[in-house]
Each structure stands twice: as C-alpha cells, then as structure tokens.
Write a protein that holds these residues in place. Structure first.
Motif, PDB file in Angstrom:
ATOM      1  N   GLY A 153      32.324 -12.071  -1.029  1.00  0.00           N
ATOM      2  CA  GLY A 153      32.992 -13.364  -1.130  1.00  0.00           C
ATOM      3  C   GLY A 153      33.724 -13.518  -2.450  1.00  0.00           C
ATOM      4  O   GLY A 153      34.832 -14.076  -2.503  1.00  0.00           O
ATOM      5  N   LEU A 154      33.122 -13.021  -3.530  1.00  0.00           N
ATOM      6  CA  LEU A 154      33.771 -13.070  -4.835  1.00  0.00           C
ATOM      7  C   LEU A 154      35.056 -12.244  -4.817  1.00  0.00           C
ATOM      8  O   LEU A 154      36.083 -12.671  -5.362  1.00  0.00           O
ATOM      9  CB  LEU A 154      32.820 -12.545  -5.906  1.00  0.00           C
ATOM     10  CG  LEU A 154      33.319 -12.675  -7.348  1.00  0.00           C
ATOM     11  CD1 LEU A 154      33.142 -14.105  -7.836  1.00  0.00           C
ATOM     12  CD2 LEU A 154      32.580 -11.718  -8.274  1.00  0.00           C
ATOM     13  N   GLY A 155      34.998 -11.078  -4.181  1.00  0.00           N
ATOM     14  CA  GLY A 155      36.183 -10.238  -4.086  1.00  0.00           C
ATOM     15  C   GLY A 155      37.311 -10.938  -3.347  1.00  0.00           C
ATOM     16  O   GLY A 155      38.489 -10.805  -3.712  1.00  0.00           O
ATOM     17  N   THR A 156      36.967 -11.681  -2.308  1.00  0.00           N
ATOM     18  CA  THR A 156      37.979 -12.434  -1.555  1.00  0.00           C
ATOM     19  C   THR A 156      38.623 -13.503  -2.426  1.00  0.00           C
ATOM     20  O   THR A 156      39.849 -13.690  -2.405  1.00  0.00           O
ATOM     21  CB  THR A 156      37.343 -13.090  -0.315  1.00  0.00           C
ATOM     22  OG1 THR A 156      36.789 -12.065   0.532  1.00  0.00           O
ATOM     23  CG2 THR A 156      38.376 -13.871   0.473  1.00  0.00           C
ATOM     24  N   ILE A 157      37.816 -14.205  -3.214  1.00  0.00           N
ATOM     25  CA  ILE A 157      38.347 -15.226  -4.114  1.00  0.00           C
ATOM     26  C   ILE A 157      39.295 -14.607  -5.138  1.00  0.00           C
ATOM     27  O   ILE A 157      40.390 -15.122  -5.399  1.00  0.00           O
ATOM     28  CB  ILE A 157      37.195 -15.962  -4.824  1.00  0.00           C
ATOM     29  CG1 ILE A 157      36.454 -16.868  -3.843  1.00  0.00           C
ATOM     30  CG2 ILE A 157      37.696 -16.761  -6.025  1.00  0.00           C
ATOM     31  CD1 ILE A 157      35.252 -17.556  -4.427  1.00  0.00           C
ATOM     32  N   GLY A 199      44.777 -13.632  -7.127  1.00  0.00           N
ATOM     33  CA  GLY A 199      45.816 -12.690  -7.527  1.00  0.00           C
ATOM     34  C   GLY A 199      47.134 -12.985  -6.825  1.00  0.00           C
ATOM     35  O   GLY A 199      48.212 -12.931  -7.429  1.00  0.00           O
ATOM     36  N   ARG A 200      47.043 -13.319  -5.545  1.00  0.00           N
ATOM     37  CA  ARG A 200      48.265 -13.655  -4.791  1.00  0.00           C
ATOM     38  C   ARG A 200      48.849 -14.978  -5.278  1.00  0.00           C
ATOM     39  O   ARG A 200      50.063 -15.107  -5.441  1.00  0.00           O
ATOM     40  CB  ARG A 200      47.956 -13.730  -3.295  1.00  0.00           C
ATOM     41  CG  ARG A 200      47.583 -12.377  -2.675  1.00  0.00           C
ATOM     42  CD  ARG A 200      47.687 -12.436  -1.151  1.00  0.00           C
ATOM     43  NE  ARG A 200      46.867 -13.506  -0.590  1.00  0.00           N
ATOM     44  CZ  ARG A 200      45.606 -13.380  -0.238  1.00  0.00           C
ATOM     45  NH1 ARG A 200      44.986 -12.219  -0.401  1.00  0.00           N
ATOM     46  NH2 ARG A 200      44.934 -14.393   0.291  1.00  0.00           N
ATOM     47  N   GLY A 245      52.289  -5.579  -7.128  1.00  0.00           N
ATOM     48  CA  GLY A 245      52.040  -4.160  -7.351  1.00  0.00           C
ATOM     49  C   GLY A 245      50.607  -3.778  -7.634  1.00  0.00           C
ATOM     50  O   GLY A 245      50.309  -2.622  -7.897  1.00  0.00           O
ATOM     51  N   LEU A 246      49.693  -4.738  -7.626  1.00  0.00           N
ATOM     52  CA  LEU A 246      48.290  -4.468  -7.887  1.00  0.00           C
ATOM     53  C   LEU A 246      47.423  -5.231  -6.890  1.00  0.00           C
ATOM     54  O   LEU A 246      47.739  -6.377  -6.544  1.00  0.00           O
ATOM     55  CB  LEU A 246      47.893  -4.901  -9.302  1.00  0.00           C
ATOM     56  CG  LEU A 246      48.380  -4.067 -10.480  1.00  0.00           C
ATOM     57  CD1 LEU A 246      48.045  -4.781 -11.785  1.00  0.00           C
ATOM     58  CD2 LEU A 246      47.754  -2.680 -10.473  1.00  0.00           C
ATOM     59  N   VAL A 247      46.369  -4.588  -6.430  1.00  0.00           N
ATOM     60  CA  VAL A 247      45.348  -5.293  -5.660  1.00  0.00           C
ATOM     61  C   VAL A 247      44.306  -5.768  -6.662  1.00  0.00           C
ATOM     62  O   VAL A 247      43.605  -4.965  -7.275  1.00  0.00           O
ATOM     63  CB  VAL A 247      44.702  -4.373  -4.604  1.00  0.00           C
ATOM     64  CG1 VAL A 247      43.620  -5.123  -3.851  1.00  0.00           C
ATOM     65  CG2 VAL A 247      45.759  -3.843  -3.640  1.00  0.00           C
ATOM     66  N   VAL A 248      44.236  -7.065  -6.869  1.00  0.00           N
ATOM     67  CA  VAL A 248      43.362  -7.609  -7.908  1.00  0.00           C
ATOM     68  C   VAL A 248      41.935  -7.677  -7.378  1.00  0.00           C
ATOM     69  O   VAL A 248      41.656  -8.366  -6.399  1.00  0.00           O
ATOM     70  CB  VAL A 248      43.841  -8.993  -8.371  1.00  0.00           C
ATOM     71  CG1 VAL A 248      42.970  -9.487  -9.520  1.00  0.00           C
ATOM     72  CG2 VAL A 248      45.297  -8.926  -8.805  1.00  0.00           C
ATOM     73  N   ARG A 249      41.051  -6.955  -8.031  1.00  0.00           N
ATOM     74  CA  ARG A 249      39.634  -6.925  -7.686  1.00  0.00           C
ATOM     75  C   ARG A 249      38.812  -7.318  -8.917  1.00  0.00           C
ATOM     76  O   ARG A 249      39.317  -7.268 -10.046  1.00  0.00           O
ATOM     77  CB  ARG A 249      39.224  -5.536  -7.195  1.00  0.00           C
ATOM     78  CG  ARG A 249      39.917  -5.109  -5.893  1.00  0.00           C
ATOM     79  CD  ARG A 249      39.303  -3.822  -5.368  1.00  0.00           C
ATOM     80  NE  ARG A 249      39.837  -3.456  -4.067  1.00  0.00           N
ATOM     81  CZ  ARG A 249      40.865  -2.638  -3.877  1.00  0.00           C
ATOM     82  NH1 ARG A 249      41.487  -2.111  -4.932  1.00  0.00           N
ATOM     83  NH2 ARG A 249      41.289  -2.342  -2.665  1.00  0.00           N
TER      84      ARG A 249
END
Length: 305
Positions: free
Chosen positions: A214-218, A223-224, A230-234
C-alpha cells in the motif's frame, strides 16, 4: 541426541535473534541447502569444505544464480556453521574458507531525484494531505525504509528531548533508532494522525494498518502527481534520494550515515561515489593537465559523436 534433532536444535538456536523478513529469508535459504544435502545423501553437520563448494557450484551452474545472489544465499548457511562450530557441535567450520564468487559491480548511474523533484514530490504529498502527506515527508526527509514507515505508531513521535520532538522506532534487524523531527515533518505526521492519539500512523482506507504494498502505491501515485518523468518512483528510490540530497546539501559523510542509519560509513560513501563518480573523476583533471590544445570541436560535439 540424533543428528537430525541436533541439527534442528542448532537451527532453532541460531535463528532465535532474527525477526520478520530476515527470519523468513534465512529459513528459505537453509531449507534450500538442506534439500540439496538430502538429494546428495549428505548430513549437513558432516559436510566438508569441498561439499560446500559443490553446493556453490550447483547454485552458479545449475540454478544460474549471479555471484551476488549466491553470496546472499550462503549467508544463513555460513552463519549456521559458524554458530555450530562455536557451540562445539562440529570440529571444523566447512564454510569458513569455502571459495565464494567474486562480486564485481560498476557504479550505478541512478542518483535518485534531484532537489527540484524532491520539492515537487513533497508539495504533492502536502496538497494530497493525510497519509500521503506523512508518507512523503517520512520517506523524503527522514530516509525511512518502507517497513519502518509502515511500523510507525502515533506514540512514537510524542516525546521531546533537549528541545527536539523525536521519532523513536525500530529499524532494520530490530535496531532501535531515534531521530529529531523537523517542524515541517511534525506537521505532516500530525496531519496524518488527526484526532487519534494511539495506533498506526499510516492507515488504509478501511482503517487497517498500511502494508508495504500500500505504501508503494501511495509513493507511485505521488510521483505521478509531482510530474516526475522517466522514473518509477518507489520507496527505496526516495530513501536513496534523501541520502544523496543530504550529501548535496553539504552534510558530512558521518552525519549522513546517522541519517541513513548505516552500520558502516562505507555504505554511505557508495552513495557519494555514485553521485559524483563521473563528474569529478580524476581523468578530467589528468587530461586537462597533459592533453594538447583542442581543435575546433567542442566537448559537447565530441560527446554527441
């Protein structure tokens, strides 16, 4: 006591200090090793150094694991044998001198988010409010790992020490940590807590504690919203960015080590080298010192080919 029972007892005693993810990973790799021993009619407590090296070859050749993955897979195996030797359950540690793969890696190009991107991310969290607000400031300003952020309880940031509001929690491997909380972070935490005085800080929409997924989804959503391209924010990218931006701000390696809670300064120094390894490489000063005068082409034209 039978050999299987002795091995089981040693395993239990060896793993007793470990918790959560570390315990799960260590059990996984021990199960894999014991299964390999059973397939080769080998009693683990009677293994020799050549036996361990045969297992290493099996991981490299048959399972096609990388050298780094093999070394990770051997961590709990080597730890168990070291523990058994210390407890006089075996005369020699068969894994102590077993030849492991040599790991060679190039510095990573990733330096994380720059200052402007971090500011955009924090602004996106602030305008989103609630758990989004707290998540952004915990990860970007406090360098928390995903599991640490999810574990924060409201009670963990209610104390003060020497005039500072402090955050107390248990970090990697259960190591206690205490950090001062800057005012902007305090505001974010209090916004997420609302009227609550106890319990998990970060909650799901149904009121349950937020998971790492869930934190990763937030984080990805923020990030979007921040317009980061150009980056997938994790979560780990934010921790990485927090460390590199702390170094950019002029904080010393020792201070940033405290922020990141790295056990060794060498770990923190890797972030510093990755951040500047191309910009301030000695080759630049060497060539400027000894190279003949340039032609008409500019450096940018040469780099572009």
């Amino acid at each position: 006591m039978t050999t299987p029972q002795r091995l089981s007892d040693l395993r239990t005693d060896y793993l007793r200090p470990y918790r959560d993810g570390t315990l799960t990973v260590y059990n996984f790799y021990l199960d894999r090793y014991f299964a390999w021993c059973a397939d080769h009619d080998l009693e683990p407590l009677r293994a020799t150094r050549p036996d361990v090296e045969r297992y290493i070859e099996h991981l490299l050749v048959e399972r096609r694991m990388s050298g780094a993955s093999v070394c990770t897979a051997l961590t709990s195996v080597r730890g168990l044998y070291r523990f058994a030797h210390q407890e006089c359950a075996i005369e020699r540690d068969p894994a102590q001198y077993a030849r492991r793969p040599r790991i060679t890696t190039l510095p990573k190009d990733t330096t994380g988010l720059d200052r402007a991107q971090m500011q955009d991310f924090l602004l996106a969290g602030q305008t989103s409010g609630g758990r989004y607000y707290a998540t952004a400031f915990l990860l970007c300003c406090m360098a928390l790992r995903a599991s640490e952020a999810c574990s924060i309880q409201i009670e963990n940031f209610q104390k003060t020490s020497r005039g500072h509001r402090v955050l107390e929690f248990h970090g990697k491997a259960g190591v206690p940590a205490r950090m001062p909380i800057p005012i902007p972070v305090v505001r974010a935490l209090e916004a997420a807590a609302g009227d609550r005085t106890t319990g998990p800080l970060l909650l799901r929409q149904d009121g349950g504690p937020l998971s790492r997924q869930g934190l990763g989804t937030i984080v990805n959503t923020l990030g979007r919203r921040a317009g980061i391209k150009g980056l997938v924010v994790r979560p780990h990218l934010l921790r990485h960015s927090c460390i590199t931006n702390a170094l950019e701000s002029g904080a010393s390696i020792r201070k940033v080590q405290d922020l990141a809670r790295h056990a060794e300064p060498r770990t923190t120094m890797r972030y510093d080298r990755n951040r500047t390894n191309l910009d301030d490489h000695a080759v630049h000063s060497l060539v400027a010192f000894i190279a003949p005068p340039d032609g008409d082409e500019t450096d940018a034209e040469l780099a572009a080919g």
